[in-house]
Design an enzyme around this catalytic site. Structure first.
Site, PDB file in Angstrom:
ATOM      1  N   ARG A 115     -47.268   4.194  13.161  1.00 56.08           N
ATOM      2  CA  ARG A 115     -46.550   3.962  11.907  1.00 56.08           C
ATOM      3  C   ARG A 115     -45.126   3.856  11.930  1.00 56.08           C
ATOM      4  O   ARG A 115     -44.187   3.171  11.418  1.00 56.08           O
ATOM      5  CB  ARG A 115     -46.800   5.107  10.796  1.00 56.08           C
ATOM      6  CG  ARG A 115     -48.448   4.865  10.414  1.00 56.08           C
ATOM      7  CD  ARG A 115     -48.811   6.037   9.696  1.00 56.08           C
ATOM      8  NE  ARG A 115     -48.393   6.420   8.566  1.00 56.08           N
ATOM      9  CZ  ARG A 115     -48.122   7.788   7.843  1.00 56.08           C
ATOM     10  NH1 ARG A 115     -48.716   8.639   8.516  1.00 56.08           N
ATOM     11  NH2 ARG A 115     -47.684   7.762   6.858  1.00 56.08           N
ATOM     12  N   LYS A 136     -40.595  10.147   0.402  1.00 56.71           N
ATOM     13  CA  LYS A 136     -40.415   9.069  -0.876  1.00 56.71           C
ATOM     14  C   LYS A 136     -41.341   9.771  -1.759  1.00 56.71           C
ATOM     15  O   LYS A 136     -41.110   9.629  -3.036  1.00 56.71           O
ATOM     16  CB  LYS A 136     -40.767   7.614  -0.258  1.00 56.71           C
ATOM     17  CG  LYS A 136     -40.033   7.329   0.519  1.00 56.71           C
ATOM     18  CD  LYS A 136     -40.318   5.808   1.104  1.00 56.71           C
ATOM     19  CE  LYS A 136     -41.573   5.605   1.752  1.00 56.71           C
ATOM     20  NZ  LYS A 136     -41.780   6.314   3.002  1.00 56.71           N
ATOM     21  N   ARG A 167     -41.959  -3.405   2.267  1.00 57.93           N
ATOM     22  CA  ARG A 167     -42.012  -2.644   3.625  1.00 57.93           C
ATOM     23  C   ARG A 167     -41.534  -3.880   4.667  1.00 57.93           C
ATOM     24  O   ARG A 167     -41.808  -3.576   5.752  1.00 57.93           O
ATOM     25  CB  ARG A 167     -43.411  -2.018   3.800  1.00 57.93           C
ATOM     26  CG  ARG A 167     -43.230  -0.721   4.264  1.00 57.93           C
ATOM     27  CD  ARG A 167     -44.590  -0.193   4.202  1.00 57.93           C
ATOM     28  NE  ARG A 167     -44.992   1.169   4.842  1.00 57.93           N
ATOM     29  CZ  ARG A 167     -45.193   2.255   4.094  1.00 57.93           C
ATOM     30  NH1 ARG A 167     -45.351   1.973   2.862  1.00 57.93           N
ATOM     31  NH2 ARG A 167     -45.730   3.221   4.977  1.00 57.93           N
ATOM     32  N   ARG A 218     -54.376  13.811   6.535  1.00 53.79           N
ATOM     33  CA  ARG A 218     -54.718  12.502   6.396  1.00 53.79           C
ATOM     34  C   ARG A 218     -54.900  11.829   7.689  1.00 53.79           C
ATOM     35  O   ARG A 218     -54.167  11.863   8.656  1.00 53.79           O
ATOM     36  CB  ARG A 218     -53.413  11.860   5.778  1.00 53.79           C
ATOM     37  CG  ARG A 218     -53.892  11.258   4.425  1.00 53.79           C
ATOM     38  CD  ARG A 218     -52.249  10.754   3.904  1.00 53.79           C
ATOM     39  NE  ARG A 218     -51.572   9.647   4.489  1.00 53.79           N
ATOM     40  CZ  ARG A 218     -50.720   9.064   4.088  1.00 53.79           C
ATOM     41  NH1 ARG A 218     -49.949   9.694   2.952  1.00 53.79           N
ATOM     42  NH2 ARG A 218     -50.008   8.286   4.815  1.00 53.79           N
ATOM     43  N   ARG A 241     -48.253  18.021   7.952  1.00 53.05           N
ATOM     44  CA  ARG A 241     -48.762  17.537   6.566  1.00 53.05           C
ATOM     45  C   ARG A 241     -50.035  18.066   6.093  1.00 53.05           C
ATOM     46  O   ARG A 241     -51.012  17.496   7.148  1.00 53.05           O
ATOM     47  CB  ARG A 241     -48.274  16.268   6.124  1.00 53.05           C
ATOM     48  CG  ARG A 241     -48.175  15.799   4.852  1.00 53.05           C
ATOM     49  CD  ARG A 241     -47.288  14.576   4.523  1.00 53.05           C
ATOM     50  NE  ARG A 241     -48.090  13.332   5.134  1.00 53.05           N
ATOM     51  CZ  ARG A 241     -47.465  12.195   4.534  1.00 53.05           C
ATOM     52  NH1 ARG A 241     -46.361  12.131   3.888  1.00 53.05           N
ATOM     53  NH2 ARG A 241     -47.988  11.041   5.103  1.00 53.05           N
TER      54      ARG A 241
HETATM   55  P1  AMP Z   1     -47.900   5.233   2.945  1.00 52.43           P
HETATM   56  O1  AMP Z   1     -48.775   6.299   2.264  1.00 52.43           O
HETATM   57  O2  AMP Z   1     -46.703   4.767   2.010  1.00 52.43           O
HETATM   58  O3  AMP Z   1     -47.373   6.009   4.101  1.00 52.43           O
HETATM   59  O4  AMP Z   1     -48.800   3.939   3.356  1.00 52.43           O
HETATM   60  C1  AMP Z   1     -50.019   4.238   4.269  1.00 52.43           C
HETATM   61  C2  AMP Z   1     -50.506   2.909   4.907  1.00 52.43           C
HETATM   62  O5  AMP Z   1     -50.747   2.100   3.713  1.00 52.43           O
HETATM   63  C3  AMP Z   1     -49.465   2.320   5.755  1.00 52.43           C
HETATM   64  O6  AMP Z   1     -49.466   2.843   6.776  1.00 52.43           O
HETATM   65  C4  AMP Z   1     -49.861   0.921   5.850  1.00 52.43           C
HETATM   66  O7  AMP Z   1     -50.950   0.741   6.609  1.00 52.43           O
HETATM   67  C5  AMP Z   1     -50.245   0.608   4.260  1.00 52.43           C
HETATM   68  N1  AMP Z   1     -49.382   0.349   3.341  1.00 52.43           N
HETATM   69  C6  AMP Z   1     -48.627   1.086   2.576  1.00 52.43           C
HETATM   70  N2  AMP Z   1     -47.558   0.123   1.881  1.00 52.43           N
HETATM   71  C7  AMP Z   1     -47.487  -0.921   2.647  1.00 52.43           C
HETATM   72  C8  AMP Z   1     -46.793  -2.074   2.329  1.00 52.43           C
HETATM   73  N3  AMP Z   1     -45.812  -2.126   1.108  1.00 52.43           N
HETATM   74  N4  AMP Z   1     -47.054  -3.074   3.057  1.00 52.43           N
HETATM   75  C9  AMP Z   1     -47.932  -2.998   4.011  1.00 52.43           C
HETATM   76  N5  AMP Z   1     -48.625  -1.827   4.090  1.00 52.43           N
HETATM   77  C10 AMP Z   1     -48.501  -0.718   3.416  1.00 52.43           C
END
Ligand code: AMP
Length: 226
Positions: free
Chosen positions: A173, A16, A91, A162, A129
């Site tokens: 996750r 994404k 999400r 990360r 990654r």
């Molecule tokens: P990402 O970089 O999109 O994978 O997001 C990293 C982390 O941020 C996720 O594992 C969640 O802990 C938090 N996070 C990001 N977007 C959301 C969302 N829309 N709702 C809840 N937690 C989020």
């Protein structure tokens, strides 16, 4: 042209973020990554950042009310005037419901793209990654490696893994995705948003081209209806 809201949907590691970076240039719209926004708050150490840091490190979702507020504020900013790409939001079904109301109040019709990638490919991608802590560029030890091992091509910073790409966190996750996020797809279908499902295990630029075509095609239909 009507205001664009492109929802990029898919599991962690489905591409994404990579797609959003290509498409924000092609479509000239803002890129809203809730993950990036939350990481910036954790980095800044403010009260919200301190509140969510533990959840993020554990691979769990942060509360709906927190992310909803961030997104509501973000889409009011000037760079979202012509449209925006949502990367990592909504999400949960509750987030999707809130977003629906928000978009309706602004007369914005969203488009959804689902990037589908096989579970084993996702696990391999996330654990390979690498991230540049300075400019945010993403690399992969297998497919998009930097010119010099573990060093950013753009600014020479040492690349890092990360915190939440460590294997045990990756698995959590992915569990959170299956439990809380995958049901959002049925919600999108139920409310009838235009929907494109795409194989996310291909050449990133070619995938971005397919998505841009879908968006441009839908915009023509939308404009013809007005
Ligand atoms: P990402 O970089 O999109 O994978 O997001 C990293 C982390 O941020 C996720 O594992 C969640 O802990 C938090 N996070 C990001 N977007 C959301 C969302 N829309 N709702 C809840 N937690 C989020």
């Amino acid at each position: 042209m009507s205001r664009l809201c492109l929802i990029l949907f898919g599991s962690p590691g489905s591409g994404k973020g990579t797609q959003a970076k290509f498409l924000r240039q092609t479509l000239e719209v803002a890129h809203i990554s809730t993950g990036d926004m939350l990481r910036a708050r954790v980095e800044s150490g403010d009260s919200l950042g301190r509140e969510v840091a533990g959840l993020m490190q554990a691979g769990s979702l942060v509360p709906d009310a927190t992310v909803n507020r961030l997104v509501e504020d973000r889409i009011e900013q000037a760079d979202c005037e012509h449209g925006f790409i949502l990367d990592g939001y909504p999400r949960t079904v509750d987030q999707a419901r809130l977003l629906k109301g928000l978009l309706e109040s602004k007369q914005v019709n969203p488009l959804v793209v689902h990037l589908k990638v096989d579970y084993n490919v996702i696990v391999a991608r996330l654990s390979g990654r690498r991230l540049c802590p300075t400019c945010g560029a993403l690399y992969s030890v297998t497919s998009a490696s930097p010119a010099a091992a573990e060093v950013c091509d753009y600014d020479g910073s040492k690349l890092m893994v990360r915190e939440d790409d460590r294997e045990e966190v990756v698995l959590e996750r992915l569990r959170a995705y299956e439990r809380q996020t995958a049901p959002v797809l049925d919600y999108f279908r139920g409310v009838g948003y235009p929907f494109l499902e795409i194989d996310g295990d291909g050449q990133p630029q070619a995938i971005a081209g397919q998505i841009a075509k879908f968006v441009e095609g839908r915009e023509k239909i939308g404009n013809a209806k007005v």
